[in-house]
Scaffold this active site. Structure first.
Site, PDB file in Angstrom:
ATOM      1  N   SER A  61      -3.512   2.579  -9.003  1.00 20.06           N
ATOM      2  CA  SER A  61      -4.315   3.771  -9.259  1.00 20.06           C
ATOM      3  C   SER A  61      -4.850   3.737 -10.680  1.00 20.06           C
ATOM      4  O   SER A  61      -4.209   3.186 -11.583  1.00 20.06           O
ATOM      5  CB  SER A  61      -3.449   5.025  -9.069  1.00 20.06           C
ATOM      6  OG  SER A  61      -4.108   6.187  -9.541  1.00 20.06           O
TER       7      SER A  61
ATOM      8  N   TYR B 130       5.160   8.866 -10.385  1.00 21.91           N
ATOM      9  CA  TYR B 130       4.084   8.124  -9.726  1.00 21.91           C
ATOM     10  C   TYR B 130       3.243   7.375 -10.752  1.00 21.91           C
ATOM     11  O   TYR B 130       2.928   6.189 -10.582  1.00 21.91           O
ATOM     12  CB  TYR B 130       3.222   9.102  -8.928  1.00 21.91           C
ATOM     13  CG  TYR B 130       2.047   8.482  -8.214  1.00 21.91           C
ATOM     14  CD1 TYR B 130       2.204   7.876  -6.971  1.00 21.91           C
ATOM     15  CD2 TYR B 130       0.772   8.543  -8.761  1.00 21.91           C
ATOM     16  CE1 TYR B 130       1.121   7.321  -6.301  1.00 21.91           C
ATOM     17  CE2 TYR B 130      -0.316   7.999  -8.102  1.00 21.91           C
ATOM     18  CZ  TYR B 130      -0.144   7.391  -6.876  1.00 21.91           C
ATOM     19  OH  TYR B 130      -1.217   6.836  -6.218  1.00 21.91           O
TER      20      TYR B 130
ATOM     21  N   ALA C 102       4.120   6.503 -13.808  1.00 21.89           N
ATOM     22  CA  ALA C 102       4.940   5.445 -14.399  1.00 21.89           C
ATOM     23  C   ALA C 102       5.061   4.254 -13.453  1.00 21.89           C
ATOM     24  O   ALA C 102       4.988   3.093 -13.878  1.00 21.89           O
ATOM     25  CB  ALA C 102       6.324   5.988 -14.740  1.00 21.89           C
TER      26      ALA C 102
ATOM     27  N   ASN D  13       0.803  -1.220   0.000  1.00 26.26           N
ATOM     28  CA  ASN D  13       0.000   0.000   0.000  1.00 26.26           C
ATOM     29  C   ASN D  13       0.839   1.274   0.000  1.00 26.26           C
ATOM     30  O   ASN D  13       0.396   2.305  -0.507  1.00 26.26           O
ATOM     31  CB  ASN D  13      -0.925   0.007   1.222  1.00 26.26           C
ATOM     32  CG  ASN D  13      -1.577   1.356   1.442  1.00 26.26           C
ATOM     33  OD1 ASN D  13      -2.440   1.777   0.680  1.00 26.26           O
ATOM     34  ND2 ASN D  13      -1.136   2.075   2.472  1.00 26.26           N
TER      35      ASN D  13
ATOM     36  N   ILE E 183      -9.713   9.145  -3.624  1.00 22.30           N
ATOM     37  CA  ILE E 183      -9.983   8.686  -2.261  1.00 22.30           C
ATOM     38  C   ILE E 183      -9.609   9.806  -1.299  1.00 22.30           C
ATOM     39  O   ILE E 183      -8.624  10.519  -1.492  1.00 22.30           O
ATOM     40  CB  ILE E 183      -9.176   7.411  -1.934  1.00 22.30           C
ATOM     41  CG1 ILE E 183      -9.355   6.359  -3.041  1.00 22.30           C
ATOM     42  CG2 ILE E 183      -9.609   6.850  -0.577  1.00 22.30           C
ATOM     43  CD1 ILE E 183     -10.782   5.939  -3.309  1.00 22.30           C
TER      44      ILE E 183
ATOM     45  N   LYS F 122       2.931   3.317 -11.087  1.00 26.57           N
ATOM     46  CA  LYS F 122       1.659   2.594 -10.982  1.00 26.57           C
ATOM     47  C   LYS F 122       1.396   1.778 -12.248  1.00 26.57           C
ATOM     48  O   LYS F 122       0.827   0.674 -12.177  1.00 26.57           O
ATOM     49  CB  LYS F 122       0.517   3.568 -10.710  1.00 26.57           C
ATOM     50  CG  LYS F 122       0.583   4.229  -9.342  1.00 26.57           C
ATOM     51  CD  LYS F 122       0.607   3.221  -8.206  1.00 26.57           C
ATOM     52  CE  LYS F 122       0.532   3.886  -6.850  1.00 26.57           C
ATOM     53  NZ  LYS F 122       0.584   2.902  -5.728  1.00 26.57           N
TER      54      LYS F 122
END
Length: 273
Positions: free
Chosen positions: A140, A153, A155, A88, A186, A157
């Site tokens: 994501s 970020y 790239a 996570n 979220i 994910k």
């Protein structure tokens, strides 16, 4: 070996990680929690202990792969088992490819992609030996479309989704499931990272714009994501592996603002919120 199932969760000090830890504990899991923020993680620990479950922690930076893999070994030594791994933890700089530093790029890739890969590498042999176990990667919907900001970020994910398919293929014959949850908007503190060039927060403006793109017209909550993760890790989802499941209120498959639709078809798209 403890009789209770055990879950290892990274980024467990707040938001989705804390909520997921509490949801697993509420369903009878013992928890091994990783985070860099010892103070915030202590709050999660106290909440789990109130539920009567055993909990252990490791404080450190997942960018340190030795720390990450040692945490897996410590979890197995403490509890004698690891039934679920939830990758996570995340790191993100809100910037563009024109401005991002090499250090920021490398840290983001290391925390968001490399650490999950090597945590899985460390955990999987135990799961394979028992012919059961689940790895859940928290990804994501930004892995699938451009935002113009947070290039490392996005790239990472995208790579995490591809890693999910690869690990599911590798470990599936041994009875180990690997899947990803691709989250939309979220309600977490990551949203506070969006600021204007003059330093003013863009969080409220962003929320207003994004909610106009979401069929359910709101942000999701960490508790909702936690319940989904725990369900996907459980026996009712035993035939789900090698897939990325969007949990986004319908955002990814919806392409125009509801404010625009309401101007076109006010009776068909009434305002409920």
């Amino acid at each position: 070996m403890t009789d209770a199932p055990t879950v290892l969760i990274t980024g467990a000090a707040g938001g989705i990680g804390a909520a997921t830890s509490l949801e697993f504990a509420a369903r009878g899991y013992d928890c091994y929690l990783l985070d860099i923020d010892a103070t915030a993680l202590a709050d999660t620990v106290r909440a789990i202990e109130k539920l009567g479950r055993s909990v252990a922690t490791a404080i450190g930076d997942l960018g340190d792969l030795d720390f990450a893999q040692q945490a897996v070994r410590d979890c197995l030594e403490k509890f004698g088992r690891m039934d679920v791994l939830v990758n996570n933890a995340a790191w993100r700089d809100v910037t563009t490819m024109k401005s991002i530093s090499r250090e920021s790029w490398e840290k983001t890739i290391r925390v968001c992609l490399t650490a999950p890969a090597f945590l899985a590498q460390a955990a999987a042999p135990f799961m394979e030996a028992r012919r059961q176990g689940v790895i859940v990667n928290v990804s994501s919907i930004q892995s699938k479309f451009a935002a113009g900001v947070s290039p490392a970020y996005i790239a990472a994910k995208g790579g995490l989704d591809a890693l999910t398919y690869e690990l599911a293929t590798l470990y599936g014959p041994s009875g180990v499931r690997v899947l990803a949850v691709n989250l939309g908007a979220i309600d977490t503190r990551l949203n506070d990272q969006y600021v204007a060039a003059d330093g003013d927060s863009l969080a409220a403006e962003l929320r207003q714009a994004v909610e106009q793109m979401i069929p359910l017209q709101r942000y999701g909550t960490p508790a909702e994501i936690a319940r989904s993760i725990v369900t996907l890790a459980g026996p009712d989802s035993a035939y789900i592996t090698g897939t990325c499941i969007e949990i986004d209120g319908g955002w990814f498959h919806q392409c125009s603002p509801y404010s625009f639709k309401r101007r076109q078809f006010p009776e068909d798209y009434p305002t409920h919120v």
